[in-house]
Motif scaffolding. Structure first.
Motif, PDB file in Angstrom:
ATOM      1  N   ILE A 459      18.539  42.947  28.250  1.00  0.00           N
ATOM      2  CA  ILE A 459      19.361  42.014  29.026  1.00  0.00           C
ATOM      3  C   ILE A 459      19.495  42.508  30.471  1.00  0.00           C
ATOM      4  O   ILE A 459      19.447  41.716  31.422  1.00  0.00           O
ATOM      5  CB  ILE A 459      20.752  41.850  28.371  1.00  0.00           C
ATOM      6  N   GLY A 460      19.655  43.810  30.630  1.00  0.00           N
ATOM      7  CA  GLY A 460      19.758  44.379  31.975  1.00  0.00           C
ATOM      8  C   GLY A 460      18.534  44.083  32.820  1.00  0.00           C
ATOM      9  O   GLY A 460      18.642  43.787  34.014  1.00  0.00           O
ATOM     10  N   HIS A 461      17.359  44.133  32.202  1.00  0.00           N
ATOM     11  CA  HIS A 461      16.140  43.814  32.950  1.00  0.00           C
ATOM     12  C   HIS A 461      16.122  42.343  33.357  1.00  0.00           C
ATOM     13  O   HIS A 461      15.777  42.011  34.493  1.00  0.00           O
ATOM     14  CB  HIS A 461      14.899  44.140  32.107  1.00  0.00           C
ATOM     15  N   PHE A 462      16.466  41.459  32.426  1.00  0.00           N
ATOM     16  CA  PHE A 462      16.504  40.035  32.770  1.00  0.00           C
ATOM     17  C   PHE A 462      17.489  39.786  33.915  1.00  0.00           C
ATOM     18  O   PHE A 462      17.217  38.998  34.833  1.00  0.00           O
ATOM     19  CB  PHE A 462      16.917  39.200  31.541  1.00  0.00           C
ATOM     20  N   TYR A 463      18.646  40.449  33.864  1.00  0.00           N
ATOM     21  CA  TYR A 463      19.674  40.250  34.881  1.00  0.00           C
ATOM     22  C   TYR A 463      19.195  40.724  36.254  1.00  0.00           C
ATOM     23  O   TYR A 463      19.466  40.081  37.280  1.00  0.00           O
ATOM     24  CB  TYR A 463      20.950  40.989  34.487  1.00  0.00           C
ATOM     25  N   LYS A 464      18.481  41.847  36.281  1.00  0.00           N
ATOM     26  CA  LYS A 464      17.975  42.357  37.560  1.00  0.00           C
ATOM     27  C   LYS A 464      16.939  41.413  38.156  1.00  0.00           C
ATOM     28  O   LYS A 464      16.806  41.323  39.381  1.00  0.00           O
ATOM     29  CB  LYS A 464      17.377  43.752  37.364  1.00  0.00           C
ATOM     30  N   ALA A 465      16.188  40.711  37.294  1.00  0.00           N
ATOM     31  CA  ALA A 465      15.231  39.727  37.799  1.00  0.00           C
ATOM     32  C   ALA A 465      15.963  38.525  38.376  1.00  0.00           C
ATOM     33  O   ALA A 465      15.600  38.018  39.444  1.00  0.00           O
ATOM     34  CB  ALA A 465      14.282  39.297  36.678  1.00  0.00           C
ATOM     35  N   ASP A 466      17.003  38.065  37.696  1.00  0.00           N
ATOM     36  CA  ASP A 466      17.830  36.958  38.171  1.00  0.00           C
ATOM     37  C   ASP A 466      19.131  36.978  37.373  1.00  0.00           C
ATOM     38  O   ASP A 466      19.089  36.977  36.141  1.00  0.00           O
ATOM     39  CB  ASP A 466      17.114  35.615  37.967  1.00  0.00           C
ATOM     40  N   PRO A 467      20.281  37.027  38.028  1.00  0.00           N
ATOM     41  CA  PRO A 467      21.547  37.114  37.293  1.00  0.00           C
ATOM     42  C   PRO A 467      21.729  36.000  36.266  1.00  0.00           C
ATOM     43  O   PRO A 467      22.236  36.240  35.167  1.00  0.00           O
ATOM     44  CB  PRO A 467      22.599  37.031  38.407  1.00  0.00           C
ATOM     45  N   GLU A 468      21.319  34.787  36.607  1.00  0.00           N
ATOM     46  CA  GLU A 468      21.441  33.689  35.646  1.00  0.00           C
ATOM     47  C   GLU A 468      20.568  33.942  34.420  1.00  0.00           C
ATOM     48  O   GLU A 468      20.977  33.679  33.281  1.00  0.00           O
ATOM     49  CB  GLU A 468      21.027  32.368  36.301  1.00  0.00           C
TER      50      GLU A 468
END
Length: 485
Positions: A459-468
């Motif tokens: 989840i942290g990786h997805f968030y760093k790509a785009d918070p949404e």
């Protein structure tokens, strides 16, 4: 969570100092053959399955031709690309990656896109996928990655814990994971998808001037993807759907075609471009390096015998012709060894003498003997070089063009670690409907993962790509976004 003090070792018991980065000459390589751990790891990996391919086992193939439509001789001296209108016979093999020989065609998986051009200077193999990037960027991680896609050694079941544990610990995979989990993860047919060389290669012209190049095959049929529910239904009811569709289309005279384009980068740009151009987890912006048309590939003939042609076809990204060479891409460097080694093991040392692989030009070398040697074995001709008896000689004009290397011989990572910008850009390019399907696919794939720490790390990786992006995945899994991001 558990910890242990076990040291990772080689098969001969020596401790492994670095299992993430292969040894290269400086940051950009090339990869050193003295990296015994890398060589042993890849060679052992190639011998883990008998007799089907260890990856890309399920596939379909077809014959056709490639016709040049644009003059690119200013960039490459490759003879088969030398003049507009020139046609070269070719063979292509499409495939899934992770499944076994009898697996379903419509699973969510990248598709192999391997093309063999039978040129007047020998065979040229372009061994790519239907995606412009890959999950990892160093070949030393490839056996580990594919192990996570295969079956658990105890249960013999697919293992989502391994899949997401590896991806969450390898953030460079995020770009490809986003593509795989998007609508593009299941093409409608093999005819309705693009193909890519994925790696960066080097083109050299007749004056010895070089450029970096990337390949793009654009389908003339248009890109079409398959709904997940339809794909699941077909996987059970018609697991060979893609194979049959390709065969029937060609049999009925509906010949699939692709336009080949390239991106060209001047050599010096590699030192200043905002992403490392040899990192196969990244793309080059088409605004920076626009697509240049090269030619058209048409598939117009089905194989007469599946085993003799599709199953025994062997491709290696190291099969170059004059005018086309390797780049310091670490994944490419490892594949140049691993693919040819896999064929020597799976099909035999003489695999290139089989009809489907045999070049359409005379072959002169000093390779002799080996299992299943079915030709004249060189007869009574000279069998070594140099010699005084008129045997074949090297041609210095075809030497590989040099490129500069620097630095210490060491196991080092790429010096660019932005794994999030391009994945985030891709997410933001999607429509709201596409994003919703992406999130639903990821959440569905991650729910079976047993450990929350693995989910939270991803989840942290997805968030760093785009918070949404990260927030929506977290909400779907009923977990918070980690405070560390």
């Amino acid at each position: 969570m558990t910890t242990n003090d076990k040291k990772l070792t080689t098969s001969w018991g020596a401790p492994v100092g670095d299992n993430q980065n292969s040894m290269t000459a400086g940051y950009r390589g090339p990869t050193l053959i003295q990296d015994a751990h890398l060589i042993e790891k890849l060679a052992h990996f190639n011998r883990e399955r008998v007799p089907e391919r260890v990856v890309h086992a399920k596939g379909a193939g077809a014959h056709g031709y490639f016709e040049v439509t644009n003059d690119v001789s200013q960039y490459t001296k490759a003879a088969f690309l030398s003049e507009v209108g020139k046609r070269t016979p070719m063979f292509i093999r499409f495939s899934t990656v992770a499944g076994e020989l009898g697996s379903a065609d419509t699973v969510r998986d990248p598709r192999g896109f391997a093309v063999k051009f039978y040129t007047e200077e020998g065979n040229y193999d372009l061994v790519g996928n239907n995606t412009p990037v890959f999950f990892i960027r160093d070949a030393i991680k490839f056996p580990d990655f594919i192990h996570t896609q295969k079956r658990h050694p105890q249960t013999h079941l697919k293992n989502p814990n391994a899949v997401w544990d590896f991806w969450s610990l390898s953030p460079e995979s995020l770009h490809q994971v986003t593509i795989l989990m998007s609508d593009r993860g299941i093409p409608a047919t093999l005819r309705h998808m693009h193909g890519f060389g994925s790696h960066t290669f080097k083109w050299v012209n007749a004056e010895g001037q070089a450029v970096w190049v990337k390949y793009h095959f654009k389908t003339e049929q248009g890109v079409k993807n398959m709904d997940v529910n339809v794909a699941a239904k077909l996987a059970g009811e018609h697991p060979d759907y893609h194979t049959e569709d390709l065969f029937n289309a060609i049999e009925n005279g509906d010949f699939p075609a692709w336009r080949l384009y390239v991106q060209i980068m001047p050599l010096e740009d590699a030192n200043t471009y905002r992403f490392d151009p040899f990192d196969v987890t990244k793309v080059w912006s088409q605004k920076d390096y626009p697509l240049i048309e090269v030619g058209r590939m048409v598939l117009n003939r089905n194989p007469e015998n599946y085993f003799a042609e599709v199953e025994q076809a062997t491709f290696t990204p190291g099969a170059f012709v004059p005018g086309i060479e390797a780049s310091p891409d670490k994944m490419l460097q490892g594949r140049i060894f691993a693919y040819a080694d896999a064929h020597r093991y799976r099909v035999g040392a003489n695999h290139n003498a089989l009809p489907i692989n045999r070049p359409h030009v005379e072959v002169n070398n000093n390779q002799r003997d080996g299992q299943m040697r079915f030709d004249g074995n060189g007869g009574a001709s000279t069998y070594y070089e140099p010699n005084s008896y008129g045997g074949p000689k090297e041609s210095p004009e075809h030497r590989t063009t040099p490129f500069e290397v620097s630095g210490l011989a060491d196991s080092v990572a790429y010096d660019h670690d932005d794994h999030y910008t391009q994945a985030g850009d891709l997410y933001r390019l999607m429509s709201e409907e596409e994003r919703t399907r992406l999130i639903e696919t990821i959440v569905g794939a991650m729910k079976p993962v047993e450990r929350d720490d693995i989910k939270l790390r991803q989840i942290g990786h997805f968030y760093k790509a785009d918070p949404e992006y990260g927030t929506r995945v977290a909400e779907g899994l009923g977990l918070p976004v980690p405070q560390t991001v």
